[in-house]
Scaffold this active site. Structure first.
Site, PDB file in Angstrom:
ATOM      1  N   ARG A  67       6.688 -37.366  29.433  1.00 43.71           N
ATOM      2  CA  ARG A  67       7.180 -38.534  30.174  1.00 43.71           C
ATOM      3  C   ARG A  67       6.130 -39.626  30.133  1.00 43.71           C
ATOM      4  O   ARG A  67       5.025 -39.443  30.659  1.00 43.71           O
ATOM      5  CB  ARG A  67       7.470 -38.141  31.621  1.00 43.71           C
ATOM      6  CG  ARG A  67       7.990 -39.268  32.516  1.00 43.71           C
ATOM      7  CD  ARG A  67       8.130 -38.783  33.959  1.00 43.71           C
ATOM      8  NE  ARG A  67       8.983 -37.610  34.056  1.00 43.71           N
ATOM      9  CZ  ARG A  67       9.072 -36.836  35.138  1.00 43.71           C
ATOM     10  NH1 ARG A  67       8.347 -37.117  36.215  1.00 43.71           N
ATOM     11  NH2 ARG A  67       9.862 -35.788  35.141  1.00 43.71           N
TER      12      ARG A  67
ATOM     13  N   HIS B 247       3.891 -34.516  33.616  1.00 40.94           N
ATOM     14  CA  HIS B 247       4.682 -34.697  32.396  1.00 40.94           C
ATOM     15  C   HIS B 247       3.985 -35.645  31.414  1.00 40.94           C
ATOM     16  O   HIS B 247       4.139 -35.496  30.197  1.00 40.94           O
ATOM     17  CB  HIS B 247       6.054 -35.272  32.738  1.00 40.94           C
ATOM     18  CG  HIS B 247       7.017 -34.286  33.314  1.00 40.94           C
ATOM     19  ND1 HIS B 247       7.857 -33.522  32.528  1.00 40.94           N
ATOM     20  CD2 HIS B 247       7.283 -33.942  34.593  1.00 40.94           C
ATOM     21  CE1 HIS B 247       8.613 -32.765  33.309  1.00 40.94           C
ATOM     22  NE2 HIS B 247       8.278 -32.990  34.571  1.00 40.94           N
TER      23      HIS B 247
ATOM     24  N   ASP C  61      10.757 -29.835  32.423  1.00 38.66           N
ATOM     25  CA  ASP C  61      11.786 -29.465  33.395  1.00 38.66           C
ATOM     26  C   ASP C  61      12.884 -28.748  32.613  1.00 38.66           C
ATOM     27  O   ASP C  61      13.411 -29.299  31.636  1.00 38.66           O
ATOM     28  CB  ASP C  61      12.365 -30.701  34.077  1.00 38.66           C
ATOM     29  CG  ASP C  61      11.340 -31.433  34.932  1.00 38.66           C
ATOM     30  OD1 ASP C  61      10.399 -30.782  35.419  1.00 38.66           O
ATOM     31  OD2 ASP C  61      11.496 -32.658  35.110  1.00 38.66           O
TER      32      ASP C  61
ATOM     33  N   GLU D  83       9.616 -26.926  42.926  1.00 35.13           N
ATOM     34  CA  GLU D  83      10.707 -27.263  42.002  1.00 35.13           C
ATOM     35  C   GLU D  83      10.959 -26.089  41.064  1.00 35.13           C
ATOM     36  O   GLU D  83      10.136 -25.813  40.186  1.00 35.13           O
ATOM     37  CB  GLU D  83      10.370 -28.518  41.192  1.00 35.13           C
ATOM     38  CG  GLU D  83      10.142 -29.757  42.045  1.00 35.13           C
ATOM     39  CD  GLU D  83       9.733 -30.982  41.228  1.00 35.13           C
ATOM     40  OE1 GLU D  83       9.453 -30.836  40.016  1.00 35.13           O
ATOM     41  OE2 GLU D  83       9.695 -32.083  41.800  1.00 35.13           O
TER      42      GLU D  83
ATOM     43  N   HIS E 251      10.404 -26.834  37.184  1.00 31.89           N
ATOM     44  CA  HIS E 251       9.198 -27.522  36.715  1.00 31.89           C
ATOM     45  C   HIS E 251       8.114 -26.522  36.303  1.00 31.89           C
ATOM     46  O   HIS E 251       7.642 -25.738  37.134  1.00 31.89           O
ATOM     47  CB  HIS E 251       8.700 -28.419  37.857  1.00 31.89           C
ATOM     48  CG  HIS E 251       7.485 -29.231  37.566  1.00 31.89           C
ATOM     49  ND1 HIS E 251       7.502 -30.605  37.543  1.00 31.89           N
ATOM     50  CD2 HIS E 251       6.195 -28.877  37.310  1.00 31.89           C
ATOM     51  CE1 HIS E 251       6.294 -31.063  37.297  1.00 31.89           C
ATOM     52  NE2 HIS E 251       5.473 -30.019  37.158  1.00 31.89           N
TER      53      HIS E 251
END
Length: 265
Positions: free
Chosen positions: A99, A144, A151, A233, A236
Protein backbone atom coordinates in the site's frame (compact mmCIF):
# COMPACT_ATOMS: atom_id res chain seq x y z
CA UNK A 1 -3.98 -7.62 -13.61
CA UNK A 2 -3.16 -6.76 -17.20
CA UNK A 3 -0.12 -7.81 -19.19
CA UNK A 4 2.05 -10.88 -18.88
CA UNK A 5 3.59 -12.20 -15.69
CA UNK A 6 7.09 -11.37 -16.85
CA UNK A 7 6.03 -7.86 -17.80
CA UNK A 8 4.51 -7.32 -14.35
CA UNK A 9 7.68 -8.48 -12.64
CA UNK A 10 9.85 -6.31 -14.89
CA UNK A 11 7.71 -3.26 -14.29
CA UNK A 12 7.74 -3.62 -10.53
CA UNK A 13 11.53 -3.83 -10.53
CA UNK A 14 11.91 -0.86 -12.86
CA UNK A 15 9.35 1.31 -11.09
CA UNK A 16 10.88 0.63 -7.70
CA UNK A 17 14.35 1.49 -8.98
CA UNK A 18 13.17 4.78 -10.49
CA UNK A 19 10.84 5.92 -7.73
CA UNK A 20 12.68 4.66 -4.67
CA UNK A 21 16.18 5.89 -5.50
CA UNK A 22 16.11 8.53 -2.73
CA UNK A 23 14.89 6.02 -0.14
CA UNK A 24 17.22 4.57 2.45
CA UNK A 25 16.88 1.10 0.93
CA UNK A 26 18.34 2.38 -2.32
CA UNK A 27 18.30 0.35 -5.53
CA UNK A 28 18.42 -2.94 -3.62
CA UNK A 29 14.68 -2.47 -3.03
CA UNK A 30 13.93 -3.02 -6.70
CA UNK A 31 14.66 -6.73 -6.74
CA UNK A 32 12.70 -7.40 -3.56
CA UNK A 33 9.23 -6.43 -4.87
CA UNK A 34 7.30 -8.79 -7.13
CA UNK A 35 3.82 -9.17 -8.55
CA UNK A 36 2.19 -11.95 -6.53
CA UNK A 37 0.85 -13.58 -9.70
CA UNK A 38 4.42 -14.10 -10.89
CA UNK A 39 5.01 -16.34 -7.86
CA UNK A 40 1.56 -17.92 -7.44
CA UNK A 41 -1.18 -17.32 -10.00
CA UNK A 42 -3.68 -19.52 -8.12
CA UNK A 43 -4.19 -17.08 -5.23
CA UNK A 44 -7.46 -15.22 -5.74
CA UNK A 45 -7.26 -11.43 -5.78
CA UNK A 46 -10.03 -8.97 -4.93
CA UNK A 47 -8.14 -5.75 -4.43
CA UNK A 48 -10.72 -3.58 -2.71
CA UNK A 49 -8.95 -0.22 -2.79
CA UNK A 50 -8.86 -0.06 -6.59
CA UNK A 51 -12.66 0.28 -6.66
CA UNK A 52 -15.50 1.71 -4.58
CA UNK A 53 -16.35 -1.20 -2.29
CA UNK A 54 -14.26 -0.10 0.67
CA UNK A 55 -14.70 2.08 3.74
CA UNK A 56 -13.78 5.23 1.78
CA UNK A 57 -16.32 4.48 -0.93
CA UNK A 58 -13.97 5.49 -3.76
CA UNK A 59 -10.80 4.31 -5.53
CA UNK A 60 -7.87 5.08 -3.23
CA UNK A 61 -4.88 7.20 -4.25
CA UNK A 62 -1.92 5.18 -5.51
CA UNK A 63 -3.87 2.14 -6.72
CA UNK A 64 -3.69 2.60 -10.47
CA UNK A 65 -4.32 -1.05 -11.34
CA UNK A 66 -5.64 -4.12 -9.46
CA UNK A 67 -2.18 -5.57 -8.93
CA UNK A 68 -0.93 -7.28 -5.76
CA UNK A 69 2.69 -6.31 -5.12
CA UNK A 70 4.66 -7.77 -2.19
CA UNK A 71 8.24 -8.37 -1.18
CA UNK A 72 9.71 -11.53 -2.65
CA UNK A 73 10.05 -13.42 0.68
CA UNK A 74 6.41 -12.71 1.53
CA UNK A 75 5.27 -13.90 -1.90
CA UNK A 76 7.20 -17.15 -1.55
CA UNK A 77 5.73 -17.74 1.90
CA UNK A 78 2.22 -17.13 0.54
CA UNK A 79 2.90 -19.70 -2.17
CA UNK A 80 3.83 -22.28 0.45
CA UNK A 81 0.67 -21.50 2.45
CA UNK A 82 -1.45 -21.68 -0.69
CA UNK A 83 -0.04 -25.10 -1.57
CA UNK A 84 -1.16 -26.43 1.79
CA UNK A 85 -4.64 -24.94 1.50
CA UNK A 86 -5.17 -26.22 -2.04
CA UNK A 87 -4.65 -29.77 -0.80
CA UNK A 88 -7.47 -29.16 1.70
CA UNK A 89 -9.86 -27.73 -0.87
CA UNK A 90 -9.31 -24.05 -0.08
CA UNK A 91 -7.58 -21.03 -1.60
CA UNK A 92 -6.21 -17.80 -0.22
CA UNK A 93 -7.80 -14.56 -1.40
CA UNK A 94 -6.02 -11.22 -0.96
CA UNK A 95 -7.81 -7.93 -0.39
CA UNK A 96 -4.75 -5.69 -0.14
CA UNK A 97 -0.98 -6.08 -0.45
CA UNK A 98 1.66 -3.36 -0.75
CA UNK A 99 0.00 0.00 0.00
CA UNK A 100 1.67 3.26 -1.07
CA UNK A 101 2.07 5.96 1.57
CA UNK A 102 -0.12 8.21 -0.60
CA UNK A 103 -2.97 5.71 -0.07
CA UNK A 104 -2.49 5.93 3.70
CA UNK A 105 -2.55 9.71 3.38
CA UNK A 106 -5.86 9.38 1.52
CA UNK A 107 -7.28 7.35 4.44
CA UNK A 108 -6.14 10.04 6.88
CA UNK A 109 -7.78 12.85 4.88
CA UNK A 110 -10.99 10.83 4.62
CA UNK A 111 -11.04 10.11 8.37
CA UNK A 112 -10.68 13.82 9.15
CA UNK A 113 -13.68 14.66 6.95
CA UNK A 114 -16.44 13.84 9.44
CA UNK A 115 -19.15 14.75 6.95
CA UNK A 116 -18.33 11.83 4.63
CA UNK A 117 -20.04 8.77 6.05
CA UNK A 118 -21.05 7.18 2.74
CA UNK A 119 -19.96 3.68 3.76
CA UNK A 120 -20.58 3.87 7.51
CA UNK A 121 -23.51 1.47 7.54
CA UNK A 122 -21.32 -1.38 6.25
CA UNK A 123 -17.81 -0.78 7.54
CA UNK A 124 -18.14 1.09 10.87
CA UNK A 125 -21.81 1.01 11.90
CA UNK A 126 -21.06 0.96 15.65
CA UNK A 127 -18.15 3.43 15.68
CA UNK A 128 -18.39 7.21 15.59
CA UNK A 129 -16.15 8.43 12.78
CA UNK A 130 -14.54 10.95 15.11
CA UNK A 131 -13.11 7.96 17.06
CA UNK A 132 -11.32 6.25 14.15
CA UNK A 133 -7.88 7.62 15.08
CA UNK A 134 -8.28 7.22 18.84
CA UNK A 135 -9.54 3.66 18.50
CA UNK A 136 -6.69 2.67 16.19
CA UNK A 137 -8.65 2.01 13.01
CA UNK A 138 -6.81 4.72 11.04
CA UNK A 139 -3.15 5.72 11.48
CA UNK A 140 -0.61 8.00 9.82
CA UNK A 141 1.46 5.02 8.66
CA UNK A 142 0.77 1.40 7.76
CA UNK A 143 2.87 -1.74 7.73
CA UNK A 144 1.44 -2.37 4.27
CA UNK A 145 3.74 0.38 2.95
CA UNK A 146 6.77 -1.72 3.92
CA UNK A 147 5.71 -4.38 1.43
CA UNK A 148 5.40 -7.51 3.58
CA UNK A 149 1.91 -7.03 5.05
CA UNK A 150 -1.25 -8.35 3.45
CA UNK A 151 -4.98 -8.50 4.10
CA UNK A 152 -6.42 -11.87 3.13
CA UNK A 153 -8.98 -14.57 3.74
CA UNK A 154 -9.82 -18.15 2.72
CA UNK A 155 -12.20 -19.30 0.00
CA UNK A 156 -13.73 -22.77 -0.32
CA UNK A 157 -13.07 -24.38 -3.71
CA UNK A 158 -14.39 -24.44 -6.34
CA UNK A 159 -14.60 -20.66 -6.03
CA UNK A 160 -17.41 -18.64 -7.55
CA UNK A 161 -16.83 -15.16 -8.91
CA UNK A 162 -17.56 -12.28 -6.57
CA UNK A 163 -20.45 -10.27 -7.97
CA UNK A 164 -19.67 -6.65 -8.80
CA UNK A 165 -20.36 -4.07 -6.13
CA UNK A 166 -22.87 -1.48 -7.32
CA UNK A 167 -22.19 1.99 -5.86
CA UNK A 168 -25.26 3.19 -4.00
CA UNK A 169 -26.66 -0.27 -3.36
CA UNK A 170 -28.13 -0.90 0.13
CA UNK A 171 -25.37 -1.53 2.68
CA UNK A 172 -25.45 -4.22 5.35
CA UNK A 173 -23.34 -4.05 8.54
CA UNK A 174 -20.07 -5.96 8.29
CA UNK A 175 -20.93 -7.64 11.60
CA UNK A 176 -24.25 -9.04 10.34
CA UNK A 177 -24.68 -12.79 9.64
CA UNK A 178 -22.80 -13.88 6.53
CA UNK A 179 -26.03 -14.63 4.67
CA UNK A 180 -26.93 -10.94 4.92
CA UNK A 181 -23.51 -9.38 4.19
CA UNK A 182 -22.06 -8.59 0.78
CA UNK A 183 -21.28 -11.99 -0.85
CA UNK A 184 -17.49 -11.87 -1.32
CA UNK A 185 -17.05 -15.71 -1.49
CA UNK A 186 -14.93 -15.87 1.68
CA UNK A 187 -15.62 -18.60 4.19
CA UNK A 188 -17.52 -17.25 7.20
CA UNK A 189 -15.05 -15.35 9.37
CA UNK A 190 -17.71 -13.78 11.60
CA UNK A 191 -17.32 -10.31 10.03
CA UNK A 192 -16.58 -8.91 6.63
CA UNK A 193 -13.19 -7.53 5.61
CA UNK A 194 -12.22 -4.11 7.02
CA UNK A 195 -14.94 -4.29 9.64
CA UNK A 196 -14.21 -1.57 12.21
CA UNK A 197 -15.60 -3.52 15.15
CA UNK A 198 -14.17 -5.46 18.09
CA UNK A 199 -15.76 -8.57 16.55
CA UNK A 200 -12.88 -8.40 14.06
CA UNK A 201 -10.37 -9.18 16.81
CA UNK A 202 -8.98 -12.56 15.81
CA UNK A 203 -9.68 -14.25 19.13
CA UNK A 204 -12.82 -12.36 20.15
CA UNK A 205 -14.64 -14.83 22.44
CA UNK A 206 -17.99 -14.14 20.75
CA UNK A 207 -16.68 -15.79 17.59
CA UNK A 208 -17.22 -19.53 17.98
CA UNK A 209 -17.93 -22.69 15.99
CA UNK A 210 -17.19 -22.68 12.28
CA UNK A 211 -16.32 -19.00 12.24
CA UNK A 212 -13.61 -19.48 14.84
CA UNK A 213 -12.35 -22.60 13.07
CA UNK A 214 -12.04 -20.65 9.82
CA UNK A 215 -10.06 -17.88 11.49
CA UNK A 216 -7.78 -20.41 13.13
CA UNK A 217 -7.21 -22.23 9.83
CA UNK A 218 -6.09 -18.99 8.22
CA UNK A 219 -3.92 -18.00 11.18
CA UNK A 220 -2.41 -21.48 11.65
CA UNK A 221 -1.56 -21.86 7.96
CA UNK A 222 0.09 -18.46 7.64
CA UNK A 223 1.87 -18.60 11.00
CA UNK A 224 3.56 -21.83 9.92
CA UNK A 225 5.08 -19.92 6.99
CA UNK A 226 6.42 -17.00 8.99
CA UNK A 227 3.48 -14.59 9.13
CA UNK A 228 2.36 -12.77 12.27
CA UNK A 229 -1.29 -11.83 12.74
CA UNK A 230 -2.44 -8.44 14.00
CA UNK A 231 -4.72 -9.45 16.91
CA UNK A 232 -7.24 -6.67 16.16
CA UNK A 233 -7.82 -7.79 12.55
CA UNK A 234 -8.34 -11.43 11.61
CA UNK A 235 -7.37 -10.63 7.98
CA UNK A 236 -4.08 -8.77 8.64
CA UNK A 237 -0.73 -10.61 8.48
CA UNK A 238 2.91 -9.52 8.24
CA UNK A 239 5.77 -11.72 7.05
CA UNK A 240 8.77 -11.75 9.41
CA UNK A 241 11.57 -10.91 9.20
CA UNK A 242 10.58 -8.01 6.98
CA UNK A 243 13.13 -7.02 4.32
CA UNK A 244 12.31 -3.33 4.96
CA UNK A 245 11.11 -3.01 8.58
CA UNK A 246 11.74 0.74 8.76
CA UNK A 247 10.98 1.92 5.21
CA UNK A 248 7.59 3.21 4.07
CA UNK A 249 7.47 3.20 0.27
CA UNK A 250 5.29 5.36 -1.95
CA UNK A 251 5.61 4.07 -5.52
CA UNK A 252 2.16 3.54 -7.12
CA UNK A 253 0.52 0.17 -7.66
CA UNK A 254 0.46 -0.20 -11.44
CA UNK A 255 1.48 -2.41 -14.35
CA UNK A 256 3.36 -1.72 -17.59
CA UNK A 257 2.68 1.63 -19.23
CA UNK A 258 2.29 1.59 -23.02
CA UNK A 259 3.73 -1.90 -23.08
CA UNK A 260 7.11 -0.73 -21.79
CA UNK A 261 8.52 -1.15 -18.30
CA UNK A 262 8.67 2.05 -16.31
CA UNK A 263 6.56 4.26 -14.05
CA UNK A 264 3.13 5.11 -15.42
CA UNK A 265 2.41 8.74 -16.33
Amino acid sequence: MTGSTSASRTFVVAAAAVLLAPAAAGPTAAGEFVALRSVDATIIQELRYTGRHNFVGAPVDGYRQPLCIVTRPAARALHRAQSKLLRQGYSLKVYDCYRPQRAVDHFVRWAKNLDDETMKKEFYPQVDKSRLFADGYIAQRSGHSRGSTLDLTIVKLPALSTRPYVPGEPLVPCSAPQSERFPDISVDMGTGFDCFDTLSHTDDPRIQGGQRANRQLLKRTLTAEGFVNLPEEWWHFTFRPEPFPDTYFDFPVAGPANGRPGPPP
